[in-house]
Design an enzyme around this catalytic site. Structure first.
Site, PDB file in Angstrom:
ATOM      1  CG  ASP A   9      -5.104 -17.773  12.285  1.00  0.00           C
ATOM      2  OD1 ASP A   9      -5.785 -18.336  11.401  1.00  0.00           O
ATOM      3  OD2 ASP A   9      -4.435 -16.737  12.081  1.00  0.00           O
ATOM      4  CD  GLU A  11      -2.898 -18.893   8.551  1.00  0.00           C
ATOM      5  OE1 GLU A  11      -3.491 -18.468   7.545  1.00  0.00           O
ATOM      6  OE2 GLU A  11      -3.381 -18.801   9.703  1.00  0.00           O
ATOM      7  CG  HIS A  61      -7.640 -20.456   8.955  1.00  0.00           C
ATOM      8  ND1 HIS A  61      -6.580 -19.675   8.540  1.00  0.00           N
ATOM      9  CD2 HIS A  61      -7.873 -21.352   7.959  1.00  0.00           C
ATOM     10  CE1 HIS A  61      -6.175 -20.102   7.350  1.00  0.00           C
ATOM     11  NE2 HIS A  61      -6.942 -21.106   6.973  1.00  0.00           N
ATOM     12  CG  HIS A 104       0.086 -16.305  11.256  1.00  0.00           C
ATOM     13  ND1 HIS A 104       0.172 -15.046  10.690  1.00  0.00           N
ATOM     14  CD2 HIS A 104      -1.237 -16.602  11.300  1.00  0.00           C
ATOM     15  CE1 HIS A 104      -1.038 -14.604  10.404  1.00  0.00           C
ATOM     16  NE2 HIS A 104      -1.919 -15.520  10.766  1.00  0.00           N
ATOM     17  CG  HIS A 115      -0.809 -14.243   6.363  1.00  0.00           C
ATOM     18  ND1 HIS A 115      -0.581 -15.434   7.009  1.00  0.00           N
ATOM     19  CD2 HIS A 115      -2.127 -13.970   6.534  1.00  0.00           C
ATOM     20  CE1 HIS A 115      -1.710 -15.880   7.541  1.00  0.00           C
ATOM     21  NE2 HIS A 115      -2.658 -15.007   7.290  1.00  0.00           N
ATOM     22  CD  GLU A 134      -3.668 -12.435  10.985  1.00  0.00           C
ATOM     23  OE1 GLU A 134      -4.053 -13.429  11.631  1.00  0.00           O
ATOM     24  OE2 GLU A 134      -3.519 -12.450   9.746  1.00  0.00           O
TER      25      GLU A 134
END
Length: 282
Positions: A9, A11, A61, A104, A115, A134
């Protein structure tokens, strides 16, 4: 043979601190793509040095076309593009271990660019009554496939959260959270040193425990997912999904027979909620 999946990912990558950094098409995103790819390459190098025989990188992502294939370590392979059956965890069925790179914290939590799937709209997410993100959701999918999470990278709060859902994993914090949009960041060279070292150690520890493929097999158990939205119209839209029921004034919940089904249902819920948002009055 030790095959490692890297679920990558953006972030939580080195230097990333603001929405434009991860928004495809922006100048900031273009600037951060080499840093993101650099984190991946350092991790791949470490995994192979530690004894991994194959590394598959899943670009996980957003559009899932962020990593620079032309700059990728040639010893790795890249799974790129959208509409993968298992999304961020595509390739888990081909792996003996998994790395969560650039992850994240979740919706409603402190952390850089925190998020869960939706940038906004989702204010809280729980799995089996526990705060989730996640990482926790994907760790359950890995567990279901008998694959251990061996390394987690991101900001310091992500690494802290990972102790709860991947207690056996090593962690690398490439930045310290100051706010949702600010962090104290390590330079790419320093991040690379840490990522290489911990990735190598993660594989060594895995290989020392046992044959990585020994005892693998899909196991499943039911899970209850709860989602809280910031506005009631999102809840109303998501209630169109079969098995989803109201849960509080702006929340929904559902129970699925296994983690993979639960994650797929969650993706449907967040996709519908995202589509229900208005551009100027969401």
């Amino acid at each position: 043979m030790t095959r490692v999946l890297v679920s990558a990912d953006m972030e939580g990558a080195t230097g990333v601190t603001c929405p434009d950094d991860v928004e495809p098409g922006t100048a900031s995103w273009e600037r951060m793509r080499p840093l993101f790819t650099g984190d991946v390459n350092a991790t791949v190098e470490g995994l192979l040095a530690g004894g991994a025989t194959e590394v598959l990188v899943n670009d996980a992502h957003y559009t899932q076309r962020n990593l620079l294939l032309e700059n990728l370590d040639p010893r790795a392979r890249l799974l790129t593009g959208r509409h993968k059956p298992l999304g961020m965890m595509a390739g888990i069925d081909l792996a003996d271990a998994v790395v969560f790179l650039g992850y994240h914290t979740g919706a409603g939590e402190q952390g850089v660019l925190s998020h869960t799937y939706l940038g906004t709209g989702l204010t809280a997410f729980r799995i089996d009554g526990e705060p989730a993100d996640e990482g926790r959701m994907n760790a359950l999918i890995a567990e279901e496939h008998g694959v251990p999470v061996v390394l987690v990278t991101g900001d310091d709060l992500t690494c802290q959260a990972a102790r709860l859902w991947a207690p056996g994993a090593l962690a690398v914090a490439v930045k310290e959270c100051v706010s949702r949009y600010a962090a104290i960041c390590l330079p790419p060279g320093r991040s690379a040193e840490l990522l290489r070292a911990q990735a190598a150690e993660a594989v060594r520890l895995l290989r020392a425990r046992s044959d990585p493929a020994e005892g693998r097999g899909i196991t499943s158990r039911p899970h209850r997912f709860e989602l809280d939205f910031h506005a009631p119209h999102l809840t109303a839209a998501v209630l169109a999904v079969p098995t989803v029921e109201p849960n509080g004034p702006r929340g929904v919940a559902f129970t699925a027979p296994n983690a993979t089904t639960a994650a797929r249902t969650f993706k449907v819920c967040t996709t519908i909620a995202g589509a229900a948002m208005e551009d100027h009055f969401d």
